[in-house]
Design a protein around this motif. Structure first.
Motif, PDB file in Angstrom:
ATOM      1  N   LYS A 116       0.842  -1.206   0.000  1.00  0.00           N
ATOM      2  CA  LYS A 116       0.000   0.000   0.000  1.00  0.00           C
ATOM      3  C   LYS A 116       0.875   1.253   0.000  1.00  0.00           C
ATOM      4  CE  LYS A 116      -3.908  -2.224   0.319  1.00  0.00           C
ATOM      5  NZ  LYS A 116      -4.765  -2.372  -0.807  1.00  0.00           N
ATOM      6  N   ALA A 117       1.956   1.224   0.754  1.00  0.00           N
ATOM      7  CA  ALA A 117       2.878   2.359   0.790  1.00  0.00           C
ATOM      8  C   ALA A 117       3.586   2.513  -0.556  1.00  0.00           C
ATOM      9  CB  ALA A 117       3.887   2.188   1.915  1.00  0.00           C
ATOM     10  N   GLU A 177       2.364   1.776  -3.452  1.00  0.00           N
ATOM     11  CA  GLU A 177       1.391   2.360  -4.381  1.00  0.00           C
ATOM     12  C   GLU A 177       1.145   3.835  -4.102  1.00  0.00           C
ATOM     13  OE1 GLU A 177      -2.092  -0.093  -4.740  1.00  0.00           O
ATOM     14  OE2 GLU A 177      -0.908  -1.817  -5.375  1.00  0.00           O
ATOM     15  N   ARG A 178       1.351   4.288  -2.872  1.00  0.00           N
ATOM     16  CA  ARG A 178       1.234   5.727  -2.580  1.00  0.00           C
ATOM     17  C   ARG A 178       2.429   6.488  -3.152  1.00  0.00           C
ATOM     18  NH1 ARG A 178      -0.547   3.940   2.387  1.00  0.00           N
ATOM     19  NH2 ARG A 178       1.478   4.326   3.358  1.00  0.00           N
ATOM     20  N   HIS A 179       3.623   5.893  -3.050  1.00  0.00           N
ATOM     21  CA  HIS A 179       4.838   6.554  -3.528  1.00  0.00           C
ATOM     22  C   HIS A 179       5.028   6.413  -5.036  1.00  0.00           C
ATOM     23  CE1 HIS A 179       5.946   7.490   0.511  1.00  0.00           C
ATOM     24  NE2 HIS A 179       6.163   6.243   0.861  1.00  0.00           N
ATOM     25  N   TYR A 180       4.474   5.373  -5.607  1.00  0.00           N
ATOM     26  CA  TYR A 180       4.590   5.093  -7.042  1.00  0.00           C
ATOM     27  C   TYR A 180       3.173   4.907  -7.598  1.00  0.00           C
ATOM     28  CZ  TYR A 180       9.375   4.166  -5.622  1.00  0.00           C
ATOM     29  OH  TYR A 180      10.636   4.277  -5.099  1.00  0.00           O
ATOM     30  N   PRO A 181       2.433   6.002  -7.792  1.00  0.00           N
ATOM     31  CA  PRO A 181       0.995   5.913  -8.065  1.00  0.00           C
ATOM     32  C   PRO A 181       0.595   5.550  -9.498  1.00  0.00           C
ATOM     33  CG  PRO A 181       1.666   8.202  -8.025  1.00  0.00           C
ATOM     34  CD  PRO A 181       2.874   7.388  -7.641  1.00  0.00           C
ATOM     35  N   GLY A 197       3.324  -3.595  -6.577  1.00  0.00           N
ATOM     36  CA  GLY A 197       2.288  -3.244  -5.619  1.00  0.00           C
ATOM     37  C   GLY A 197       1.520  -4.478  -5.180  1.00  0.00           C
ATOM     38  N   CYS A 226       4.493  -0.739 -10.297  1.00  0.00           N
ATOM     39  CA  CYS A 226       4.262   0.644  -9.897  1.00  0.00           C
ATOM     40  C   CYS A 226       5.410   1.552 -10.351  1.00  0.00           C
ATOM     41  CB  CYS A 226       4.134   0.717  -8.382  1.00  0.00           C
ATOM     42  SG  CYS A 226       2.851  -0.377  -7.730  1.00  0.00           S
ATOM     43  N   LYS A 239      -5.379   2.757 -11.062  1.00  0.00           N
ATOM     44  CA  LYS A 239      -5.109   3.623  -9.924  1.00  0.00           C
ATOM     45  C   LYS A 239      -4.746   2.768  -8.701  1.00  0.00           C
ATOM     46  CE  LYS A 239      -8.092   7.247 -11.539  1.00  0.00           C
ATOM     47  NZ  LYS A 239      -9.103   8.215 -11.239  1.00  0.00           N
ATOM     48  N   PRO A 240      -4.068   3.380  -7.726  1.00  0.00           N
ATOM     49  CA  PRO A 240      -3.713   2.626  -6.520  1.00  0.00           C
ATOM     50  C   PRO A 240      -4.934   2.086  -5.788  1.00  0.00           C
ATOM     51  CG  PRO A 240      -2.577   4.723  -6.579  1.00  0.00           C
ATOM     52  CD  PRO A 240      -3.589   4.738  -7.687  1.00  0.00           C
ATOM     53  N   THR A 283      -7.353   1.474  -2.644  1.00  0.00           N
ATOM     54  CA  THR A 283      -7.736   2.393  -1.560  1.00  0.00           C
ATOM     55  C   THR A 283      -7.974   1.620  -0.291  1.00  0.00           C
ATOM     56  OG1 THR A 283     -10.027   2.250  -2.287  1.00  0.00           O
ATOM     57  CG2 THR A 283      -8.744   4.122  -3.055  1.00  0.00           C
TER      58      THR A 283
END
Length: 88
Positions: A11-12, A14-18, A51, A65, A85-86, A88
């Motif tokens: 999850k992290a 995917e936040r940093h590599y969206p 991801g 990602c 998209k990442p 949620t």
């Protein structure tokens, strides 16, 4: 918290590599294509980031990602898959 020593959770990532390309894993696996995917990253000086994966309808999907949307598009053009998209 790290999932494995020195690795952040998916999850992290995917936040940093969206910018994400999701690929359906063939029934027989990626085989030599997986090596090509990692080589694609290394020739561009990009660290490969995976991801979260998912299992849907009897098929396994993996997510690659990227920080740069152009890298994601180039990866998709080479290996297929779907821009998404990442989680949620």
């Amino acid at each position: 918290m790290a999932r494995f020593k020195g690795r952040i959770n998916t999850k992290a990532i995917e936040r940093h590599y969206p910018h994400i390309v999701e690929l359906m894993v063939p029934l027989e696996g990626f085989g030599p294509k997986l090596h090509d995917m990692h080589k694609w990253h290394s020739t561009r000086g990009i660290q490969s980031q995976r991801g979260s994966s998912r299992f849907l309808g009897g098929r396994h999907y993996v997510r690659w990602c990227f920080a740069d949307p152009e890298d994601a598009k180039a990866f998709q053009a080479t290996f297929g898959g779907e821009l998404t998209k990442p989680s949620t």
